[in-house]
Design a protein around this motif. Structure first.
Motif, PDB file in Angstrom:
ATOM      1  N   ILE A 181       0.055  -4.088  17.119  1.00 57.96           N
ATOM      2  CA  ILE A 181       1.199  -2.892  17.231  1.00 57.96           C
ATOM      3  C   ILE A 181       1.936  -2.890  16.130  1.00 57.96           C
ATOM      4  N   VAL A 182       2.856  -4.320  15.965  1.00 60.91           N
ATOM      5  CA  VAL A 182       4.010  -4.674  15.921  1.00 60.91           C
ATOM      6  C   VAL A 182       3.727  -4.875  14.456  1.00 60.91           C
ATOM      7  N   LEU A 183       2.855  -5.972  13.625  1.00 64.29           N
ATOM      8  CA  LEU A 183       2.532  -5.948  12.563  1.00 64.29           C
ATOM      9  C   LEU A 183       1.878  -4.719  11.888  1.00 64.29           C
ATOM     10  N   TYR A 184       0.922  -3.602  12.564  1.00 64.49           N
ATOM     11  CA  TYR A 184       0.902  -2.721  11.978  1.00 64.49           C
ATOM     12  C   TYR A 184       2.183  -1.865  11.368  1.00 64.49           C
ATOM     13  N   VAL A 185       2.510  -1.628  12.121  1.00 60.02           N
ATOM     14  CA  VAL A 185       3.707  -1.099  12.421  1.00 60.02           C
ATOM     15  C   VAL A 185       4.772  -1.104  10.981  1.00 60.02           C
ATOM     16  N   LEU A 186       5.130  -3.104  11.618  1.00 58.21           N
ATOM     17  CA  LEU A 186       6.150  -3.606   9.642  1.00 58.21           C
ATOM     18  C   LEU A 186       5.421  -3.433   8.931  1.00 58.21           C
ATOM     19  N   THR A 187       4.073  -3.645   8.686  1.00 59.32           N
ATOM     20  CA  THR A 187       3.592  -3.002   7.472  1.00 59.32           C
ATOM     21  C   THR A 187       3.509  -1.779   6.917  1.00 59.32           C
ATOM     22  N   THR A 188       3.172  -1.185   7.836  1.00 55.95           N
ATOM     23  CA  THR A 188       3.317   0.273   7.396  1.00 55.95           C
ATOM     24  C   THR A 188       4.523   0.646   6.856  1.00 55.95           C
ATOM     25  N   VAL A 189       6.101   0.138   7.557  1.00 59.84           N
ATOM     26  CA  VAL A 189       7.036   0.618   7.241  1.00 59.84           C
ATOM     27  C   VAL A 189       7.473  -0.040   5.919  1.00 59.84           C
ATOM     28  N   LEU A 190       7.394  -1.479   5.374  1.00 59.10           N
ATOM     29  CA  LEU A 190       7.520  -1.975   4.526  1.00 59.10           C
ATOM     30  C   LEU A 190       6.861  -1.938   3.156  1.00 59.10           C
ATOM     31  N   GLY A 191       5.679  -0.830   3.509  1.00 59.38           N
ATOM     32  CA  GLY A 191       4.994  -0.795   2.310  1.00 59.38           C
ATOM     33  C   GLY A 191       5.530   0.979   1.838  1.00 59.38           C
ATOM     34  N   ALA A 192       6.351   1.612   2.936  1.00 63.58           N
ATOM     35  CA  ALA A 192       7.127   2.759   2.938  1.00 63.58           C
ATOM     36  C   ALA A 192       8.283   2.570   2.130  1.00 63.58           C
ATOM     37  N   ILE A 193       8.668   1.362   2.579  1.00 68.20           N
ATOM     38  CA  ILE A 193      10.239   0.896   1.401  1.00 68.20           C
ATOM     39  C   ILE A 193       9.378   1.037   0.321  1.00 68.20           C
ATOM     40  N   ILE A 194       8.798  -0.020   0.007  1.00 73.93           N
ATOM     41  CA  ILE A 194       8.293  -0.159  -1.170  1.00 73.93           C
ATOM     42  C   ILE A 194       7.355   0.778  -2.285  1.00 73.93           C
ATOM     43  N   TYR A 195       7.594   1.966  -1.395  1.00 74.92           N
ATOM     44  CA  TYR A 195       6.082   2.675  -1.948  1.00 74.92           C
ATOM     45  C   TYR A 195       7.092   3.547  -3.526  1.00 74.92           C
ATOM     46  N   PRO A 196       8.214   3.653  -3.579  1.00 74.76           N
ATOM     47  CA  PRO A 196       8.414   4.595  -4.660  1.00 74.76           C
ATOM     48  C   PRO A 196       8.303   3.829  -5.628  1.00 74.76           C
ATOM     49  N   GLU A 197       8.793   2.114  -5.654  1.00 76.91           N
ATOM     50  CA  GLU A 197       8.305   1.505  -7.207  1.00 76.91           C
ATOM     51  C   GLU A 197       6.758   1.974  -7.211  1.00 76.91           C
ATOM     52  N   TYR A 198       6.031   2.211  -6.476  1.00 73.22           N
ATOM     53  CA  TYR A 198       4.546   2.029  -6.797  1.00 73.22           C
ATOM     54  C   TYR A 198       4.481   3.282  -7.327  1.00 73.22           C
ATOM     55  N   ARG A 199       5.015   4.318  -6.939  1.00 69.61           N
ATOM     56  CA  ARG A 199       4.831   5.131  -7.371  1.00 69.61           C
ATOM     57  C   ARG A 199       5.944   5.607  -9.169  1.00 69.61           C
ATOM     58  N   LEU A 200       7.124   5.037  -9.223  1.00 65.60           N
ATOM     59  CA  LEU A 200       7.154   4.819 -10.716  1.00 65.60           C
ATOM     60  C   LEU A 200       7.156   3.650 -11.377  1.00 65.60           C
ATOM     61  N   ASN A 201       6.498   2.886 -11.042  1.00 62.80           N
ATOM     62  CA  ASN A 201       5.868   1.526 -12.256  1.00 62.80           C
ATOM     63  C   ASN A 201       4.820   1.484 -12.578  1.00 62.80           C
ATOM     64  N   VAL A 202       3.426   1.826 -11.540  1.00 67.19           N
ATOM     65  CA  VAL A 202       2.502   1.581 -10.888  1.00 67.19           C
ATOM     66  C   VAL A 202       1.320   2.440 -11.220  1.00 67.19           C
ATOM     67  N   ARG A 203       1.429   3.815 -10.325  1.00 67.22           N
ATOM     68  CA  ARG A 203       0.627   4.921 -10.739  1.00 67.22           C
ATOM     69  C   ARG A 203       0.989   5.375 -11.650  1.00 67.22           C
ATOM     70  N   LEU A 204       1.404   5.254 -12.587  1.00 57.86           N
ATOM     71  CA  LEU A 204       1.516   5.765 -13.903  1.00 57.86           C
ATOM     72  C   LEU A 204       1.056   4.988 -14.848  1.00 57.86           C
ATOM     73  N   VAL A 205       1.145   3.790 -15.066  1.00 60.47           N
ATOM     74  CA  VAL A 205       0.146   2.648 -15.482  1.00 60.47           C
ATOM     75  C   VAL A 205      -1.719   3.437 -15.262  1.00 60.47           C
ATOM     76  N   LEU A 206      -1.961   3.347 -13.892  1.00 55.03           N
ATOM     77  CA  LEU A 206      -3.237   3.317 -13.507  1.00 55.03           C
ATOM     78  C   LEU A 206      -3.273   4.180 -13.962  1.00 55.03           C
ATOM     79  N   GLU A 207      -2.570   5.506 -14.192  1.00 54.05           N
ATOM     80  CA  GLU A 207      -2.467   7.635 -15.270  1.00 54.05           C
ATOM     81  C   GLU A 207      -3.143   6.741 -16.412  1.00 54.05           C
ATOM     82  N   GLN A 208      -2.342   6.662 -16.949  1.00 52.77           N
ATOM     83  CA  GLN A 208      -2.920   5.635 -18.460  1.00 52.77           C
ATOM     84  C   GLN A 208      -3.903   5.089 -18.977  1.00 52.77           C
ATOM     85  N   LEU A 209      -4.325   4.385 -18.123  1.00 50.94           N
ATOM     86  CA  LEU A 209      -5.042   3.639 -18.499  1.00 50.94           C
ATOM     87  C   LEU A 209      -6.706   4.240 -17.535  1.00 50.94           C
TER      88      LEU A 209
END
Lengths: 156, 111
Positions: free
Chosen positions: A57-85
């Protein structure tokens, strides 16, 4: 190394720990070792299932929260690349990852409740299935995250 | 310390309502708030993109968490005779079904 990369590494390390904990528990529930095990796989299955609950439970919550924190970075810098490719299936796999993660969060209170001590025999099936679904979510999310990181490249 | 039986009902209802409301939020876009990552700005409700993409995921989670918590708390008020009959399997059956629904909704990514 920027902050997002550092957080991504911590996110990955927490995910590895979570993967180990939930896999130990799921295997010990679904294919328990019937006698004192001598092999590596047998010992992997022969753990006390209930002892992993709080860690999961602790690891799941921590991993998800951390994923949520770095999600904007993915949205701005990774997803656009995936779409372009035009990597549509990889993009879709990540969409599933974000949704599965939330479904897993919704199941955590029930997962904790049905694993509380002493274990109720009536709830054995719910306990086993909740664990299996969480294990599936964790494996899916880990593999998708790993693959997407490989596509974009470390720190690029 | 023993866990109140009411928490069992709460946890089942939380899983069921949280999963169902979440998929509805995603499909109908009922985000409690929006986030604009390019300008690091939050806004109430569903907003149009502003200088870059807009993210609704956090807003969907907020909406579904509030709905699930309220539903769970309401369920705790059920009489014990009714609460005892709540099947524990709903806590995994509905989330599993919602995961399959997501696979269906996102099928175009893989076809």
């Amino acid at each position: 190394m920027n902050t997002a990369t550092a957080l991504l590494i911590v996110h990955g390390l927490l995910a590895v720990a979570l993967l180990g904990a939930i896999t130990h528990q799921a295997l010990s529930v679904w294919v328990p070792a019937s006698k004192p095990a001598g092999s590596f796989v047998g010992r992997f299955r022969g753990v006390a299932s209930g002892s992993y609950v709080n860690a999961v439970i602790v690891l799941y919550v921590l991993t998800t929260v951390l994923g949520a924190i770095i999600y904007p970075e993915y949205r701005l810098n990774v997803r656009l690349v995936l779409e372009q490719l035009e990597l549509r299936s990889q993009n879709g796999a990540f969409e599933l990852k974000e949704h599965f993660a939330v479904v897993g969060l919704a199941m955590l209170p029930a997962y904790w409740y049905y694993w509380r001590q002493p274990l109720a025999a009536d709830n054995a099936r719910s306990r086993a299935v909740l664990t299996a679904i969480l294990a599936f979510i964790v494996w899916w999310n880990f593999l998708v995250g790993h693959i997407l990181n490989n596509i974009r490249g470390f720190g690029s | 310390m023993s866990t109140p039986r009411a928490f069992g009902v709460f946890s089942v209802v939380f899983a069921v309502v949280g999963s169902i409301v979440y998929v509805i939020c995603v499909e109908q876009n009922y985000a409690l708030f929006s986030y604009h990552p390019a300008v690091n700005q939050f806004g109430a409700g569903v907003q149009e993109p502003m200088d870059g993409p807009v993210m609704y995921w956090y807003g969907w989670i907020a909406t579904s968490t509030i709905a699930a918590t309220l539903a769970g708390l309401l369920a705790c008020a059920l009489p014990a005779s009714v609460a005892q009959r709540v099947w524990s399997g709903w806590a995994w059956l509905i989330p599993a079904a919602v995961m399959i629904v997501f696979c269906y909704l996102l099928r175009n990514f893989f076809l």
